[in-house]
Write an enzyme that holds these catalytic residues in place. Structure first.
Site, PDB file in Angstrom:
ATOM      1  N   ARG A  61      21.614  42.617  -2.412  1.00 23.10           N
ATOM      2  CA  ARG A  61      20.866  41.375  -2.663  1.00 23.10           C
ATOM      3  C   ARG A  61      19.552  41.663  -3.403  1.00 23.10           C
ATOM      4  O   ARG A  61      19.125  40.861  -4.244  1.00 23.10           O
ATOM      5  CB  ARG A  61      20.603  40.654  -1.336  1.00 23.10           C
ATOM      6  N   HIS A  65      18.350  39.789  -6.821  1.00 18.07           N
ATOM      7  CA  HIS A  65      17.061  39.087  -6.954  1.00 18.07           C
ATOM      8  C   HIS A  65      16.135  39.779  -7.947  1.00 18.07           C
ATOM      9  O   HIS A  65      15.229  39.145  -8.485  1.00 18.07           O
ATOM     10  CB  HIS A  65      16.397  38.940  -5.584  1.00 18.07           C
ATOM     11  N   ASN A  94      12.476  35.134  -1.306  1.00 17.82           N
ATOM     12  CA  ASN A  94      12.390  36.490  -0.748  1.00 17.82           C
ATOM     13  C   ASN A  94      11.541  36.588   0.516  1.00 17.82           C
ATOM     14  O   ASN A  94      11.791  37.460   1.359  1.00 17.82           O
ATOM     15  CB  ASN A  94      11.802  37.451  -1.795  1.00 17.82           C
ATOM     16  N   HIS A 193      28.879  37.556  -0.601  1.00 18.78           N
ATOM     17  CA  HIS A 193      28.663  36.973   0.728  1.00 18.78           C
ATOM     18  C   HIS A 193      29.829  37.282   1.656  1.00 18.78           C
ATOM     19  O   HIS A 193      29.996  36.641   2.672  1.00 18.78           O
ATOM     20  CB  HIS A 193      28.418  35.461   0.611  1.00 18.78           C
TER      21      HIS A 193
END
Ligand code: HEM
Ligand SMILES: *[C@@H]1O[C@H](CO)[C@@H](O)[C@H](O)[C@H]1NC(C)=O
Ligand SMILES: *[C@@H]1O[C@H](CO)[C@@H](O)[C@H](O)[C@H]1NC(C)=O
Ligand SMILES: *[C@@H]1O[C@H](CO)[C@@H](O)[C@H](O)[C@H]1NC(C)=O
Ligand SMILES: *[C@@H]1O[C@H](CO)[C@@H](O)[C@H](O)[C@H]1NC(C)=O
Ligand SMILES: *[C@@H]1O[C@H](CO)[C@@H](O)[C@H](O)[C@H]1NC(C)=O
Ligand SMILES: *[C@@H]1O[C@H](CO)[C@@H](O)[C@H](O)[C@H]1NC(C)=O
Ligand SMILES: *[C@@H]1O[C@H](CO)[C@@H](O)[C@H](O)[C@H]1NC(C)=O
Ligand SMILES: *[C@@H]1O[C@H](CO)[C@@H](O)[C@H](O)[C@H]1NC(C)=O
Ligand SMILES: *[C@@H]1O[C@H](CO)[C@@H](O)[C@H](O)[C@H]1NC(C)=O
Ligand SMILES: *[C@@H]1O[C@H](CO)[C@@H](O)[C@H](O)[C@H]1NC(C)=O
Ligand SMILES: CC(=O)N[C@H]1CO[C@H](CO)[C@@H](O)[C@@H]1O
Length: 329
Positions: A61, A65, A94, A193
């Site tokens: 992740r 990001h 975040n 996910h």
């Protein structure tokens, strides 16, 4: 006249080819300078997984990001201090959510011991993503390398460019398109996910008051809804964590897509891929739910596409010695 125009075009092309900042990433970038970099990264993550089964998910992740904000330049890793007045770490998507920064620092320390001042933090995030996926039972691939680390953070960019879990499929599609990723990439990458966790606050609105209707999201499987309502009471803190893929929480597999077929997507943006009327994403979800090999192959290609978003190369940026800080600060 004609000849000199052709000549000028030729010179410009040569200059473009020679410009180090136009360099393409490749998989052999460190083969002379840090030949063992992949196994160093993998070993640190393997150690971290002994204590924290979630860490693989958290690391991939971070790469996502990072890449969506000013390209894959490790800008997300910079602490808010000195010249970094507004960090990406503290941006809305975040803050109290992105995790794994200590493990990135451990990887960096371990690499610096073998190959000082050589491997960028941006490349560490790309390598850590591959190691995390393959250690969790997913595909392995040859990671493209040669990114350099940025000198700035872009908090407003992180606020606005990273997709939010309450957005419509159209908005999410537009945010992917803005960084050069298409609908196939969106579906494949959403398959990340298949592991990791999400806090109640990111999907609470689906459980009690979807779109201000006073009712739950009608697409939610009713048994799954009651389980989630117990774990996430409407007026609770909202920080309780839930498995993004309850059927195999720590494994990288295609169960995420099977869940969508059963209306058991956790985030609104997950279920929208399958439940938005007429969407181009539906047939792709069906393919991945029925064929894990097809998912793995598409995921690898889309990870490479995501890792290619606007990298700094050549003599742009720098190789940070501490992933949290610009050198000399
Ligand atoms: C399509 C738009 C996406 C949205 C709206 C979204 C949103 C979210 C949210 C809200 C969380 C929970 C964070 C928390 O509870 O602190 C999450 C977790 C996660 N996301 Fe996404 N995400 C998206 C796409 C992606 C992509 C493209 C990847 C990677 C390729 C990814 C990988 C992950 C992982 C692995 C986790 C679990 C992290 C952990 O357990 O620490 N997501 N995402
Ligand atoms: C990989 O990229 C670097 C930097 O652009 C370059 O020096 C090197 O020759 C490339 N390697 C291959 C095999 O293309
Ligand atoms: C590379 O790393 C692995 C795992 O840490 C180790 O077993 C191997 O000896 C290393 N090879 C070299 C050439 O350093
Ligand atoms: C183990 O993981 C937890 C998070 O699950 C973390 O808070 C803790 O610091 C870790 N301990 C060690 C020794 O790494
Ligand atoms: C991040 O969250 C903390 C609460 O833990 C809050 O105090 C802080 O204001 C938040 N930062 C930003 C920039 O929103
Ligand atoms: C990011 O969003 C938060 C919450 O809306 C806001 O407090 C912060 O100022 C924003 N940052 C920037 C740089 O716009
Ligand atoms: C910050 O990000 C936004 C959106 O991604 C972009 O439009 C803007 O140019 C970036 N700012 C800087 C200073 O890089
Ligand atoms: C989706 O994008 C449109 C156009 O930018 C915007 O007006 C709308 O508020 C967005 N919706 C959400 C839920 O973000
Ligand atoms: C998305 O781009 C890939 C190339 O990376 C291509 O193979 C695929 O067909 C595209 N998908 C759509 C829906 O345009
Ligand atoms: C699954 O997908 C792979 C890769 O696209 C393909 O080669 C294979 O034929 C598919 N299997 C079935 C049963 O459709
Ligand atoms: C901080 O920013 C100033 C002004 O842009 C610059 O002169 C200085 O070199 C920067 N310091 C560091 C450590 O990047
Ligand atoms: C018991 C309780 O405090 N319920 C409240 C939860 O929050 C909603 C608004 O989101 C209120 O309407 C309830 O009264």
């Amino acid at each position: 006249m004609f000849c000199s125009t052709l000549y000028s075009i030729f010179i410009v092309i040569i200059l473009i080819l020679l410009n180090p900042s136009n360099a393409q990433l490749n998989s052999t970038f460190y083969s002379n300078t840090c030949p063992n970099v992949s196994s160093i990264v993998r070993n640190v993550i393997q150690q971290a997984l002994q204590n924290d089964s979630r860490i693989a998910a958290s690391l991939i992740r971070l790469h996502f990001h990072d890449c969506f904000v000013n390209g894959c330049d490790a800008s997300i890793l910079l602490d808010q201090a000195g010249n970094i007045t507004l960090s990406e770490k503290n941006a809305v998507p975040n803050n109290n959510s992105a995790r794994g920064f200590n493990v990135v620092d451990n990887i960096k320390t371990s690499i610096e011991n073998s190959c000082p001042a050589t491997v960028s933090c941006a490349d560490i995030l790309a390598l850590a993503s591959e190691a995390s996926v393959s250690l969790s039972g997913g595909p392995s691939w040859s990671v493209l390398l040669g990114r350099r680390d940025g000198l700035i953070a872009n908090q407003s960019g992180a606020n606005t460019s990273i997709p939010a879990p309450t957005e419509s499929l159209g908005n999410i599609t537009a945010k992917f398109a803005a960084v050069g990723l298409n609908t196939s990439d969106l579906v494949a990458l959403s398959g990340a996910h298949t592991f990791g966790r999400a806090q109640c606050r990111f999907f609470n609105q689906r459980l009690f008051n979807f779109s201000n209707t006073g009712n739950p999201d009608p697409t939610l499987n009713s048994q799954y809804l009651s389980t989630l309502q117990q774990n996430c009471p409407q007026n609770g803190s909202g920080n309780t964590i839930n498995n993004l893929d309850p059927s195999s929480p720590n494994n990288f597999d295609n169960n995420y897509f099977k869940n969508l077929l059963n209306n058991q997507g956790l985030l609104q943006t997950d279920q929208e891929l399958f439940s938005t009327n007429g969407a181009a994403t539906i047939s792709i979800v069906n393919i991945f739910a029925n064929n894990q090999t097809a998912f793995f192959e598409a995921f690898v290609q889309s990870m490479i596409n995501m890792g290619n978003i606007n990298p700094l190369t050549g003599n742009q940026g720098e190789i940070r010695s501490d992933c949290k800080k610009v050198n000399g600060s």
